[in-house]
Design an enzyme around this catalytic site. Structure first.
Site, short mmCIF file in Angstrom:
data_model
loop_
_atom_site.label_atom_id
_atom_site.label_comp_id
_atom_site.label_asym_id
_atom_site.label_seq_id
_atom_site.Cartn_x
_atom_site.Cartn_y
_atom_site.Cartn_z
CD GLU A 94 42.91 5.54 75.39
OE1 GLU A 94 43.87 5.45 74.61
OE2 GLU A 94 42.25 4.56 75.75
CD GLU B 205 38.90 3.15 73.83
OE1 GLU B 205 39.91 2.42 74.02
OE2 GLU B 205 38.92 4.20 73.18
O1 IFM Z 1 42.69 0.85 69.97
C1 IFM Z 1 42.94 1.60 71.10
C2 IFM Z 1 42.09 2.85 71.12
O2 IFM Z 1 42.30 3.63 69.99
C3 IFM Z 1 42.37 3.69 72.33
N1 IFM Z 1 42.31 2.91 73.54
C4 IFM Z 1 43.00 1.65 73.55
C5 IFM Z 1 42.64 0.82 72.36
C6 IFM Z 1 43.39 -0.52 72.39
O3 IFM Z 1 44.76 -0.29 72.36
#
Ligand code: IFM
Length: 445
Positions: free
Chosen positions: A167, A348
């Site tokens: 990210e 994710e």
């Molecule tokens: O916890 C975070 C993660 O570190 C990166 N993506 C989003 C998740 C939830 O906010």
């Protein structure tokens, strides 16, 4: 419940990141990171919390690997803490830190779980921030490539994949444009420079790893959302298009087309990346990848008049993020049409909920619903021709949710931070069943 259709070799996984779970922040030669420093700034993290102990995973990783084995996951996505393996971000590496990740990877392989490594999930060695303003400096991209090579030489033959960044939008934007994350800058131009150096470092790392003969598939992980205008008015539609250009295309266009989107460049104006772009950078940035990781949580709502987001049909999570599963189908089919992509992993997806431990159980029905709806949306995208190789639930366990501290729980496993006891929530038991029952063709639930 929904019906999903994925291939037999679909990778079912769970994800975490180093600073959010490891703890042991001052042990075995780990150097400080920008997050250690940021957590000490009053008011930056809820309750002044930090990752000093977190889930104590550094000491309990065997137990956590056993939990993954119990769930039957096929893959585990974790990140390597750069300051644990190279305390100041340049120069000497820390053997004890490297040995930890070797033990972790070997422990996964012993349990038949594929290791998916990420090199950078936001814990930059503090020395690089103090000495050269971190990612504002082009030199940090070269330091990152050196670090990547070291990891490639130590783990490259044992991991199932290596992602450079997690990210980069968050690092650039939340860390530098609005100061919500470490290092806490609020300066648009800095954010544009940081984003460019992150992209450059990704390409440099890919080229270095390939030159060294690392065979593991290489890629990057981007957080993405479709953007919707509040109404069909040209103003709201233009606002949505701009938000999408700033959030999604700002990374996808350089990586797959070798340029920044004109629409967003115009918006940045004099605060854009132009001063730090050097000739040949885009050739490096668009080095072909073996996979693309997408993190999906919600959609973007854009309104030219500042109109508020309506109450979503499926409500909001404990982060106040709208539950919008169909956005995953929309996003994937759109990027699949707009770019020539390698296979995609959903690296994710998950939600925070107000979980309560009650007699050894956590009845997190809303998380089960969230996962179920998103897997169905993902299956829809696959049916529409998107090449999706796997799915990683965020997260294996409750952990340090950055500026929200420990207040927000994203795990399938409940963590009692006082005792460090782990308890499988209902969602973990459900996910275990999904994985077990998924014979490869159709799963009707
Ligand atoms: O916890 C975070 C993660 O570190 C990166 N993506 C989003 C998740 C939830 O906010």
């Amino acid at each position: 419940m929904s019906t999903y259709r994925f291939n037999e070799d679909f990778v079912w996984g769970v994800a975490t990141s180093s600073y959010q779970i490891e703890g042991a922040a001052h042990e075995d030669g780990r150097g400080p990171s920008i997050w250690d420093a940021f957590c000490n700034v009053p008011g930056k993290v809820v309750n002044g919390e930090n990752g000093d102990v977190a889930c104590d995973h550094y000491h309990r990783f065997e137990e956590d690997l056993d939990l993954m084995a119990e769930l039957g996951v096929k893959a585990y996505r974790f990140s390597i803490a750069w300051p644990r393996v190279q305390p100041t971000g340049s120069g000497a590496f820390n053997e004890k830190g490297l040995a930890f990740y070797e033990r972790l990877v070997d422990g996964l392989l012993e349990r038949d779980i594929q290791p998916f490594a990420t090199l950078y999930h936001w814990d930059l060695p503090l020395a690089l921030q103090q000495q050269q303003n971190g990612w504002e400096s082009r030199d940090t991209a070269y330091r990152f490539a050196d670090y990547a090579r070291k990891i490639g030489s130590v783990l490259g033959d044992r991991v199932a994949s290596i992602a450079t960044h997690n990210e980069p939008w968050c690092t650039a934007w939340l860390g530098n444009a609005n100061g919500y994350f470490a290092p806490g800058n609020a300066d648009l131009k800095k954010a544009a420079h940081v984003a460019h150096h992150l992209l450059l470092s990704h390409g440099l790392a890919l080229q270095a790893l390939r030159a060294d003969g690392v065979k593991a598939p290489l890629g990057i992980v981007l957080n993405q959302s479709p953007a919707h205008g509040a109404t069909d008015s040209p103003e709201d539609q233009a606002a949505a298009s701009l938000e999408y250009a700033k959030f999604v295309r700002w990374y996808m266009d350089p990586l797959f087309k070798g340029e920044y989107p004109a629409e967003a460049l115009e918006w940045y104006g004099a605060n854009g990346p132009q001063e730090v772009i050097q000739s040949g950078d885009f050739d490096v940035i668009k080095t072909p990848m073996d996979f693309l990781g997408i993190n999906y949580y919600t959609r973007i709502f854009a309104s030219a008049s500042g109109e508020k987001r309506p109450p979503g049909a499926l409500g909001f999570t404990d982060m106040d993020w709208e539950v919008y599963p169909q956005g995953l189908t929309e996003l994937l089919t759109r990027i699949n049409a707009d770019y020539k992509l390698p296979p995609i992993y959903i690296t994710e997806n998950g939600c925070a909920a107000k979980d309560v431990l009650d007699n050894g159980r956590v009845h997190d029905a809303e998380r089960v619903r969230f996962y179920d709806l998103h897997l169905a949306a993902l299956s829809d995208a696959v049916q529409q021709g998107v090449d999706v190789a796997g799915y990683f639930a965020w997260s294996l366990m409750d952990n340090f949710e950055w500026a929200s501290g420990y207040d927000k729980r994203f795990g399938m496993v409940y963590v009692d931070y006082a005792s460090q006891d782990r308890t499988l929530k209902d969602s973990a038991l459900w996910y275990r069943d999904v994985i077990a029952q998924h014979a490869g063709v159709v799963l009707a639930r």
